[in-house]
Design a protein around this motif. Structure first.
Motif, PDB file in Angstrom:
ATOM      1  N   GLU A 246       0.823  -1.201   0.000  1.00 10.08           N
ATOM      2  CA  GLU A 246       0.000   0.000   0.000  1.00 10.08           C
ATOM      3  C   GLU A 246       0.866   1.263   0.000  1.00 10.08           C
ATOM      4  N   LEU A 247       0.280   2.334  -0.560  1.00  5.00           N
ATOM      5  CA  LEU A 247       0.930   3.636  -0.486  1.00  5.00           C
ATOM      6  C   LEU A 247       0.479   4.303   0.814  1.00  5.00           C
ATOM      7  N   ALA A 248       1.442   4.601   1.669  1.00  4.83           N
ATOM      8  CA  ALA A 248       1.082   5.139   2.979  1.00  4.83           C
ATOM      9  C   ALA A 248       1.770   6.467   3.232  1.00  4.83           C
ATOM     10  N   LEU A 249       1.066   7.299   3.996  1.00  8.00           N
ATOM     11  CA  LEU A 249       1.624   8.561   4.467  1.00  8.00           C
ATOM     12  C   LEU A 249       1.718   8.439   5.985  1.00  8.00           C
ATOM     13  N   LEU A 250       2.847   8.898   6.543  1.00 12.73           N
ATOM     14  CA  LEU A 250       2.988   8.865   7.995  1.00 12.73           C
ATOM     15  C   LEU A 250       3.314  10.278   8.466  1.00 12.73           C
ATOM     16  N   ILE A 251       2.555  10.731   9.456  1.00 14.12           N
ATOM     17  CA  ILE A 251       2.751  12.084   9.976  1.00 14.12           C
ATOM     18  C   ILE A 251       3.083  11.994  11.458  1.00 14.12           C
ATOM     19  N   ASP A 252       4.233  12.520  11.833  1.00 16.47           N
ATOM     20  CA  ASP A 252       4.589  12.574  13.252  1.00 16.47           C
ATOM     21  C   ASP A 252       4.468  14.026  13.682  1.00 16.47           C
ATOM     22  N   VAL A 253       3.429  14.307  14.480  1.00 16.98           N
ATOM     23  CA  VAL A 253       3.148  15.690  14.850  1.00 16.98           C
ATOM     24  C   VAL A 253       3.874  16.047  16.140  1.00 16.98           C
ATOM     25  N   GLY A 254       5.120  16.408  16.000  1.00 21.99           N
ATOM     26  CA  GLY A 254       5.837  16.900  17.176  1.00 21.99           C
ATOM     27  C   GLY A 254       6.201  18.343  16.889  1.00 21.99           C
ATOM     28  N   THR A 255       7.322  18.792  17.426  1.00 23.11           N
ATOM     29  CA  THR A 255       7.733  20.170  17.184  1.00 23.11           C
ATOM     30  C   THR A 255       8.070  20.400  15.712  1.00 23.11           C
ATOM     31  N   ASN A 256       8.592  19.354  15.072  1.00 21.11           N
ATOM     32  CA  ASN A 256       9.009  19.541  13.694  1.00 21.11           C
ATOM     33  C   ASN A 256       7.977  19.119  12.672  1.00 21.11           C
ATOM     34  N   GLY A 257       7.128  18.171  13.018  1.00 20.89           N
ATOM     35  CA  GLY A 257       6.169  17.693  12.055  1.00 20.89           C
ATOM     36  C   GLY A 257       6.833  16.975  10.911  1.00 20.89           C
ATOM     37  N   GLU A 258       7.397  15.792  11.176  1.00 18.09           N
ATOM     38  CA  GLU A 258       8.017  15.008  10.120  1.00 18.09           C
ATOM     39  C   GLU A 258       6.938  14.245   9.357  1.00 18.09           C
ATOM     40  N   VAL A 259       7.141  14.138   8.056  1.00 16.02           N
ATOM     41  CA  VAL A 259       6.189  13.459   7.193  1.00 16.02           C
ATOM     42  C   VAL A 259       6.935  12.479   6.305  1.00 16.02           C
ATOM     43  N   VAL A 260       6.367  11.298   6.141  1.00 15.86           N
ATOM     44  CA  VAL A 260       7.013  10.233   5.383  1.00 15.86           C
ATOM     45  C   VAL A 260       5.983   9.638   4.438  1.00 15.86           C
ATOM     46  N   LEU A 261       6.415   9.344   3.223  1.00 20.30           N
ATOM     47  CA  LEU A 261       5.521   8.759   2.231  1.00 20.30           C
ATOM     48  C   LEU A 261       6.195   7.548   1.615  1.00 20.30           C
ATOM     49  N   SER A 378      -0.962  30.820  15.066  1.00 21.45           N
ATOM     50  CA  SER A 378       0.122  29.852  15.334  1.00 21.45           C
ATOM     51  C   SER A 378      -0.282  28.449  14.910  1.00 21.45           C
ATOM     52  N   VAL A 379      -1.476  28.077  15.329  1.00 22.06           N
ATOM     53  CA  VAL A 379      -1.942  26.733  15.005  1.00 22.06           C
ATOM     54  C   VAL A 379      -2.063  26.579  13.486  1.00 22.06           C
ATOM     55  N   ILE A 380      -2.579  27.606  12.820  1.00 22.68           N
ATOM     56  CA  ILE A 380      -2.749  27.522  11.374  1.00 22.68           C
ATOM     57  C   ILE A 380      -1.388  27.410  10.676  1.00 22.68           C
ATOM     58  N   ARG A 381      -0.385  28.144  11.160  1.00 20.05           N
ATOM     59  CA  ARG A 381       0.952  28.015  10.572  1.00 20.05           C
ATOM     60  C   ARG A 381       1.463  26.582  10.729  1.00 20.05           C
ATOM     61  N   THR A 382       1.231  26.016  11.904  1.00 19.87           N
ATOM     62  CA  THR A 382       1.708  24.658  12.159  1.00 19.87           C
ATOM     63  C   THR A 382       1.013  23.651  11.253  1.00 19.87           C
ATOM     64  N   LYS A 383      -0.307  23.732  11.201  1.00 13.03           N
ATOM     65  CA  LYS A 383      -1.038  22.749  10.378  1.00 13.03           C
ATOM     66  C   LYS A 383      -0.719  22.951   8.903  1.00 13.03           C
ATOM     67  N   ALA A 384      -0.483  24.205   8.503  1.00 15.52           N
ATOM     68  CA  ALA A 384      -0.162  24.486   7.102  1.00 15.52           C
ATOM     69  C   ALA A 384       1.173  23.861   6.720  1.00 15.52           C
ATOM     70  N   ALA A 385       2.134  23.932   7.630  1.00 17.94           N
ATOM     71  CA  ALA A 385       3.452  23.360   7.344  1.00 17.94           C
ATOM     72  C   ALA A 385       3.343  21.849   7.155  1.00 17.94           C
ATOM     73  N   ILE A 386       2.581  21.207   8.038  1.00 19.82           N
ATOM     74  CA  ILE A 386       2.461  19.743   7.945  1.00 19.82           C
ATOM     75  C   ILE A 386       1.727  19.351   6.665  1.00 19.82           C
ATOM     76  N   TYR A 387       0.623  20.029   6.393  1.00 22.67           N
ATOM     77  CA  TYR A 387      -0.142  19.687   5.198  1.00 22.67           C
ATOM     78  C   TYR A 387       0.684  19.965   3.935  1.00 22.67           C
ATOM     79  N   ALA A 388       1.446  21.065   3.961  1.00 22.49           N
ATOM     80  CA  ALA A 388       2.290  21.404   2.812  1.00 22.49           C
ATOM     81  C   ALA A 388       3.372  20.336   2.624  1.00 22.49           C
ATOM     82  N   GLY A 389       3.946  19.848   3.744  1.00 21.40           N
ATOM     83  CA  GLY A 389       4.944  18.773   3.657  1.00 21.40           C
ATOM     84  C   GLY A 389       4.357  17.551   2.976  1.00 21.40           C
ATOM     85  N   CYS A 390       3.146  17.177   3.401  1.00 19.40           N
ATOM     86  CA  CYS A 390       2.477  16.023   2.787  1.00 19.40           C
ATOM     87  C   CYS A 390       2.280  16.263   1.292  1.00 19.40           C
TER      88      CYS A 390
END
Lengths: 507, 507
Positions: A246-261, A378-390
């Motif tokens: 399967e094609l999977a996306l993994l999001i680790d929501v910490g200070t950095n917001g790492e994303v893996v595909l 602040s929250v919007i900047r954070t969520k935007a960064a994670i979504y943009a990473g994905c």
């Protein structure tokens, strides 16, 4: 393990160490000189019955502890997740793989700075020694606490309580690994962000100063890059995405917001520098997911209902609560698309500083818990960064969110997040709920797997080997995607069809 | 080794350690934390040129030393033979395998006893610590001496002279290995003679206290039993008998007189407790093969001609000299078959104590050098034990001396022995001279091979694995053979046809 050996004779004249190795089915066996010096006495005093503690964590079999006789030696390992904010640990009975006790504590390095960059800056200014001591103190404190708890459970009395941990697996971000090992993290801070080691060499507890048997091997889960560390490798390992079609996306929501595909053939990962909003940072009423934190919010026509961790008196809002709150405010018209508070709801909203403030709750006799325009930004900047990473990861392999088979959520609040609300604010993609899977603390879970099995340690190394790192720090695509995501849920509302439906239904 | 690395970039973001491992063609590489802490600075100060010292002696590749820039680091190893009496060492340039310097010294343990058993007794009475210190002092003294000699040769100035040895191979008898490692040798002394380890675990110089780079791996050549040690494994390795189709006998004439028989399919070995006569012990005029020792003797009608080591004034007789002397005395009728001095040769023989004494030489103005009946009896007991050991080994596989294709002679005097004279006294079997091959110090030679090559270390382990140990301490066959060999050359003169011819020609 208990060994019942034949006493040697002229006909059966194996040397002591070879006799033990032979009984263990090993061709050769590692042992320290101090322990080897004890071996002949223990064998003979124990009437050729010997209890041994063996580890294979460092690759070869190694004798870590010996006792005369057949009473056995308990065999415990420690899985440790060292986060920038929180350190979590599990004591595992290696004879059956079961978790005997678990605990977590704040990383005592917090006194030197909230996030990784401020810690690295601290190291540059005041030296690394204190940071290394503080993280060692935190980890050793947890080891002592867990061993004491086990001893209480088992009514196990040992003169060397807490010193009998036989193997340790550490999973942590790259900077934390550096600080734990006393490696200067300076080069992680500046482009091109080069760690000293992504795959630390084989080490023993005494090399590092961890409170365990001196020769206890310490395996550090390999990381991929300065900002995609071993904690992410552990997440992937726990998810199993690296072995799946399967094609999977993994999001680790910490200070950095790492994303893996990726999947079994390739994995690409990135770090989004998302910021600490979901860990309570940069939000006036923010706090970590601990007792008294508002972790769930539901807004209805009549009221705002909340729940707090430990059912305690509310003290602030943690990450999952912020997601719920902003999603519900947006759905009920308290926020516009840009995340600005709608001043028309006079009963809940009041002017505050340069913007507006939304009063969530007014605990008896204390200052109200409220979020401001700035907090929401602040929250919007954070969520935007994670979504943009994905988005950038998917773009890089010419895929879309709708191509995903699975989305794994890891990190501190991975277990509590309300997926629908996270979609409403545009943090998570608007795809069917069934595709999401919460991993909880994937870093700790992956460390536990590595502790339990050589195969898993090999797989962790395979993940490291197969993963490609995408640097977003100078990526135009990332900046564009980030800018588009600075709205609720997103500039392109077409990407969020179910959210649009909910909005239409509520308005 | 010199590495010319690419400076990292966002596109080429390998971590420092992985960049070095990659340039070395290694998947993973071992390194101590203190050295790893230096790596980032050295890489950057050296402009991404790095000099490394690498070892593969412990199995995996390990970085032992680092220098910034491309000036290189010399890479030296030390082969060490620790004998009960003498310690010999060679400094080897591991870049080309050449021996740079060699030296030997008395084992400083001599102050605690001449032979192994008295040393073990010393350890039992007064503790092992002093013995360990003394042998370490001896070895470390040799390391310092050889490194200083190399530095003089190369005009190589290093602030850390003598501390830059990168790997060490030790070849020694089992008791010496125990004492070097601080392992109690007590059980070697008593039946069933069980060592703590025949195959010592992987160790580093700092574990043992050897004067070398702290992480320098120390490989200890595996032994087979309490009295067939790693020195014998080294002899075999140097001889190559373990890879040959030929049937070979190997005799190491030291204090114990170890004997080995076999070829590529099997090897059987034993120790004969021969006694120290050939090393100067239990012989009134005996001495070790050092300056002033009579090492060759030839008796003619007119005179006794001698040569001494270093052409110095004669001070005593060493092993090869004793063999020559007794063989020549026997051939010229000064001795009967039982080794008793013939009193009729008045010019050379005089009464002494309970027996007779044969005057070998009268150095100017000092006491004559003479051998007594007792001295000769000591030598005969020693040669009888060795010959009996050979006989029993052959018997055990249903072979005879005439079946042998090769006889290897190793040990302190292995290089000097006169084969014909040794046959005359019945020490060596009476088979064609062309079958004998002198190995010299096979223990040191085998250690050098192990230092130079991983393959040779694996072969040394194979020899350990394939060798069968025959315990002679309670063997009736051995006692019978020994009794038969307590004559010159032997009770059964048919076993020595060429000696008989020489005797017939001389009488």
């Amino acid at each position: 393990m208990r060994l019942d050996l034949n006493a040697p004779s002229l006909e059966d004249n194996l040397a002591d160490l070879e006799r033990v190795a032979c009984a263990l089915g090993e061709k050769g066996i590692a042992i320290s000189l101090p322990l080897l010096r004890e071996l002949p006495r223990l064998l003979r005093e124990g009437g050729w019955q010997l209890s041994v503690m063996l580890t294979r964590l460092g690759g070869n079999a190694r004798l870590l502890a010996l006792e005369k006789g057949a009473k056995g030696i308990p065999n415990y390992g420690m899985a440790i997740d060292i986060g920038t904010t929180t350190v979590a640990a599990e004591l595992v009975d290696l004879n059956n793989g079961k978790v005997v006790a678990q605990a977590s504590d704040y990383n005592r390095q917090l006194v030197c700075g909230e996030d990784i960059l401020s810690r690295i800056a601290y190291a540059e200014e005041k030296g690394l020694t204190r940071l290394t001591e503080l993280v060692l103190d935190t980890v050793n404190g947890l080891i002592a606490q867990l061993c004491a708890e086990r001893d209480k459970q088992r009514k196990y009395h040992s003169g060397t309580c807490s010193d009998d941990v036989a193997s340790i697996v550490v999973s942590a971000n790259t900077a934390m690994v550096h600080m734990l090992l006393g490696l200067d993290p300076k080069n992680i801070r500046y482009s091109p962000y080069i760690p000293i080691a992504n795959v630390p060499p084989s080490l023993s507890a005494s090399d590092i100063g961890l409170r365990a048997l001196p020769d206890a091997p310490v395996h550090i889960v390999p990381g991929r890059a300065a900002y995609v560390g071993g904690d992410i490798t552990s997440d992937i390992l726990l998810s199993g995405m690296h072995t799946s079609d399967e094609l999977a996306l993994l999001i680790d929501v910490g200070t950095n917001g790492e994303v893996v595909l990726g999947g079994k053939d390739w994995i690409v990962g990135c770090s989004t520098s998302a910021g600490p909003a979901f860990e309570g940072g940069e939000v006036s009423c923010g706090m970590r997911a601990m007792t008294g934190a508002i972790d769930k919010v539901c807004i209805s026509e009549r009221e705002i209902s909340i729940s707090t961790i430990g059912n305690a008196k509310p003290r602030g809002i943690c990450g999952s609560g912020l997601i719920d709150l902003i999603a519900q405010m947006f759905l009920h018209g308290y926020l516009d698309k840009k995340g600005r508070i709608n001043a028309s709801h006079a009963e809940r909203v009041r002017a505050s500083g340069e913007g507006m403030e939304f009063i969530v709750n007014r605990p008896n006799g204390s200052r109200p818990i409220a979020v401001s325009d700035d907090d929401i930004a602040s929250v919007i900047r954070t969520k935007a960064a994670i979504y943009a990473g994905c988005s950038v990861l998917l773009q890089s392999v010419d895929k879309r969110f709708t191509d995903l088979d699975k989305v794994y959520i890891a990190g501190g609040f991975g277990s509590y997040i309300n997926i629908e609300n996270a979609q409403t604010i545009g943090l998570l993609p608007d795809i069917p709920r069934g595709k999401f899977k919460l991993l909880g603390n994937g870093s700790l879970g992956g460390a536990r797997l590595c502790l339990q099995s050589q195969t898993m340690r090999a797989e962790a190394f395979d993940i490291y080997s197969m993963m490609t790192y995408l640097d977003l720090s100078s990526s135009k695509e990332f900046f564009d995607q980030y800018s588009s995501a600075l709205f609720l849920p997103h500039t392109e509302i077409d990407q969020f069809p179910m959210v649009r439906e909910r909005l239409d239904a509520n308005r």
